[in-house]
Write an enzyme that holds these catalytic residues in place. Structure first.
Site, PDB file in Angstrom:
ATOM      1  N   ARG A  40       0.808  -1.244   0.000  1.00 17.91           N
ATOM      2  CA  ARG A  40       0.000   0.000   0.000  1.00 17.91           C
ATOM      3  C   ARG A  40       0.832   1.282   0.000  1.00 17.91           C
ATOM      4  O   ARG A  40       0.353   2.346   0.374  1.00 17.91           O
ATOM      5  CB  ARG A  40      -0.993   0.019   1.158  1.00 17.91           C
ATOM      6  N   LYS A  66       3.346  11.451 -11.068  1.00 18.63           N
ATOM      7  CA  LYS A  66       2.449  10.605 -11.872  1.00 18.63           C
ATOM      8  C   LYS A  66       3.192   9.311 -12.192  1.00 18.63           C
ATOM      9  O   LYS A  66       4.330   9.342 -12.693  1.00 18.63           O
ATOM     10  CB  LYS A  66       2.088  11.298 -13.187  1.00 18.63           C
ATOM     11  N   GLU A 122       9.263  18.052 -24.680  1.00 21.20           N
ATOM     12  CA  GLU A 122       8.622  18.419 -23.404  1.00 21.20           C
ATOM     13  C   GLU A 122       9.188  19.750 -22.889  1.00 21.20           C
ATOM     14  O   GLU A 122       8.489  20.490 -22.196  1.00 21.20           O
ATOM     15  CB  GLU A 122       8.824  17.313 -22.352  1.00 21.20           C
ATOM     16  N   LYS A 128       7.595  23.106 -14.075  1.00 19.08           N
ATOM     17  CA  LYS A 128       6.730  21.973 -13.720  1.00 19.08           C
ATOM     18  C   LYS A 128       6.425  21.978 -12.226  1.00 19.08           C
ATOM     19  O   LYS A 128       5.284  21.745 -11.811  1.00 19.08           O
ATOM     20  CB  LYS A 128       7.354  20.634 -14.130  1.00 19.08           C
ATOM     21  N   GLU A 180      -4.192  17.226 -10.310  1.00 19.30           N
ATOM     22  CA  GLU A 180      -4.788  17.588 -11.603  1.00 19.30           C
ATOM     23  C   GLU A 180      -6.303  17.745 -11.535  1.00 19.30           C
ATOM     24  O   GLU A 180      -7.042  17.127 -12.299  1.00 19.30           O
ATOM     25  CB  GLU A 180      -4.407  16.558 -12.686  1.00 19.30           C
ATOM     26  N   ARG A 219      -3.102  21.685 -13.697  1.00 17.36           N
ATOM     27  CA  ARG A 219      -2.057  20.709 -14.056  1.00 17.36           C
ATOM     28  C   ARG A 219      -2.316  20.110 -15.442  1.00 17.36           C
ATOM     29  O   ARG A 219      -1.388  19.693 -16.125  1.00 17.36           O
ATOM     30  CB  ARG A 219      -1.956  19.611 -12.995  1.00 17.36           C
ATOM     31  N   ASN A 222      -0.408  18.785 -20.195  1.00 17.18           N
ATOM     32  CA  ASN A 222      -0.702  17.806 -21.244  1.00 17.18           C
ATOM     33  C   ASN A 222      -0.828  18.447 -22.620  1.00 17.18           C
ATOM     34  O   ASN A 222      -1.388  17.826 -23.536  1.00 17.18           O
ATOM     35  CB  ASN A 222      -1.999  17.055 -20.915  1.00 17.18           C
ATOM     36  N   HIS A 235      -0.516  16.352 -25.695  1.00 12.52           N
ATOM     37  CA  HIS A 235      -0.541  14.941 -25.285  1.00 12.52           C
ATOM     38  C   HIS A 235      -1.795  14.191 -25.726  1.00 12.52           C
ATOM     39  O   HIS A 235      -1.732  12.975 -25.909  1.00 12.52           O
ATOM     40  CB  HIS A 235      -0.384  14.826 -23.759  1.00 12.52           C
ATOM     41  N   HIS A 277      -0.872  11.042 -27.481  1.00  6.66           N
ATOM     42  CA  HIS A 277      -1.214   9.701 -26.988  1.00  6.66           C
ATOM     43  C   HIS A 277      -1.957   8.908 -28.062  1.00  6.66           C
ATOM     44  O   HIS A 277      -1.776   7.694 -28.198  1.00  6.66           O
ATOM     45  CB  HIS A 277      -2.061   9.797 -25.712  1.00  6.66           C
ATOM     46  N   HIS A 281       7.580   8.808 -27.344  1.00  3.97           N
ATOM     47  CA  HIS A 281       6.607   9.666 -26.658  1.00  3.97           C
ATOM     48  C   HIS A 281       6.841  11.140 -27.026  1.00  3.97           C
ATOM     49  O   HIS A 281       5.905  11.857 -27.398  1.00  3.97           O
ATOM     50  CB  HIS A 281       6.724   9.453 -25.144  1.00  3.97           C
TER      51      HIS A 281
END
Ligand code: NAD
Ligand code: GLY
Length: 361
Positions: free
Chosen positions: A122, A144, A186, A228, A238, A242, A246, A249, A253, A266
């Site tokens: 956990r 993330k 990026e 960032k 987010e 935030r 993206n 993205h 993606h 990427h």
């Protein structure tokens, strides 16, 4: 490479952490030991990075019970099945909740190792040691973590912040030019989101950056991490701004998933996605075409693609974009531009116009 060390703080209250940026940091035992509480450390790396750097890291960690797991290399291995292997190692070595994971590699290793740290018993501690430009400016910062699903990129994961980030800029010397450019995508993103001065700096210094000039690299990494860290500190989970991180993205993606993971890097998909977002922003009348030209020029000079792959039809891109974490109540949201350094998250656009824009490529 000359020694330049900088530290950027990610301000998250009692979970704040430093990003150390500099040449030759990988070997510094002090950078690790000041953050690690227990005695057990698992270094997670991959088959490309481990032969280059694993021994130096395990030597720096020789005061601990230090074990390693080496994953297969590449985006196509960022899967639940491969991720499972990290738990096999943790359990085989009887690692307790006090253990720490050290992620040594690019964004794929960092995302998978971080997600394992978020999940083992956990939640355990972890340290990011990013070795690609992309990972040093983006994926190692902000917490993330996750893996891909065949139907959607990064669709399974968790937010889990590291104890610290150790970005050794010397490791970038072994990165190939294509991967370095992918990281620049990026970097450009930060200039476009809310840092027009940085964008202008990149226009003036992109050749130095691609030539791996140590000062230019250290400056770009530090500035990207500051940009960032500010966004993450304001909106860790987010719920709002935030999502601006993206930019490019949602398109990107769709390209990565549509082409098959690993086919386009990427950063390459993000670069094309940034240009697509810029094109659509002009079509919407939100940005002038002079700014679009500046964006396409910089992306092109960075040896990155400015268009989606011809093999991917507009309709397929539309279908894939519908599987995006920014989709809210069935409505697609995109990060669009009102100018260089002015970005917005919006669902105020016409899907027909979006389809026409994609068809125009
Ligand atoms: P990557 O991890 O696949 O690394 C690129 C290649 O470079 C790999 O083959 C790797 O083995 C190799 N490599 C790594 N370091 C090296 C070195 N120093 N010398 C030589 N080779 C080296 O890809 P990436 O571009 O680092 O990361 C992309 C991933 O990051 C994607 O999965 C993306 O979704 C994720 N990402 C996550 C976030 C986040 O916030 N968590 C943000 C951006 C991207
Ligand atoms: N790379 C997007 C984010 O960290 O939010």
């Amino acid at each position: 490479m000359q020694r330049i060390t900088k530290t950027v703080e990610v301000d998250l209250g009692d979970r704040s952490y430093p990003i150390h940026i500099g040449a030759g940091l990988l070997d510094d035992p002090e950078l690790y030991t000041r953050h690690i509480c227990g005695r057990q450390v698992l270094v997670v790396s991959n088959e490309v990075v481990a032969p280059l750097y694993l021994e130096r890291v395990t030597t720096a960690l020789s005061g601990f019970q230090c074990e390693a797991v080496v994953l297969p290399d590449g985006e196509k291995f960022k899967t639940l099945e491969v991720w499972q292997g990290v738990f096999d190692a943790l359990l085989r070595h009887r690692f307790s909740r006090q253990c720490t994971i050290v992620a040594l590699g690019g964004g794929v290793v960092g995302d998978m190792a971080g997600f394992a740290a978020a999940s083992y018993q956990r939640g355990i501690n972890f340290i990011q040691v990013p070795t690609t430009l992309l990972a040093q400016v983006d994926s190692s910062v902000g917490g993330k973590t996750g893996v891909n699903h065949p139907l959607g990129k990064n669709m399974i994961g968790a937010f889990h912040q590291p104890l610290c980030v150790i970005a050794d800029t010397e490791t970038l010397n072994t990165l190939d030019d294509r991967q370095l450019s992918a990281g620049v995508a990026e970097v450009i993103k930060y200039g476009l989101i809310n840092d027009p001065e940085f964008f202008a700096w990149l226009e003036d210094n992109i050749s130095l950056l691609l030539a791996r000039d140590p000062e230019a690299l250290a400056f770009a990494i530090e500035r990207s991490c500051i940009d960032k860290a500010n966004v993450v500190a304001a909106d860790e989970l987010e719920v709002g701004q935030r999502a601006l991180l993206n930019l490019g993205h949602t398109f990107g993606h769709a390209i990565e998933t549509g082409m098959g993971y690993g086919e386009w890097l990427h950063g390459e998909a993000v670069a094309a996605g940034i240009c697509m977002a810029a094109r659509f922003s002009v079509v919407q009348g939100w940005m002038n075409s002079k700014d679009e030209r500046r964006i396409i020029d910089l992306v092109d000079r960075s040896q990155l693609p400015t268009k989606p792959p011809g093999a991917l039809q507009a309709e397929k891109i539309m279908e894939l974009m519908a599987v995006d974490k920014k989709v809210l109540d069935g409505r697609l949201r995109l990060v669009l531009l009102q100018g260089i350094g002015k970005s917005v998250v919006t669902d105020r656009f016409d899907l027909g116009q979006l389809r026409n824009t994609l068809n125009s490529y």
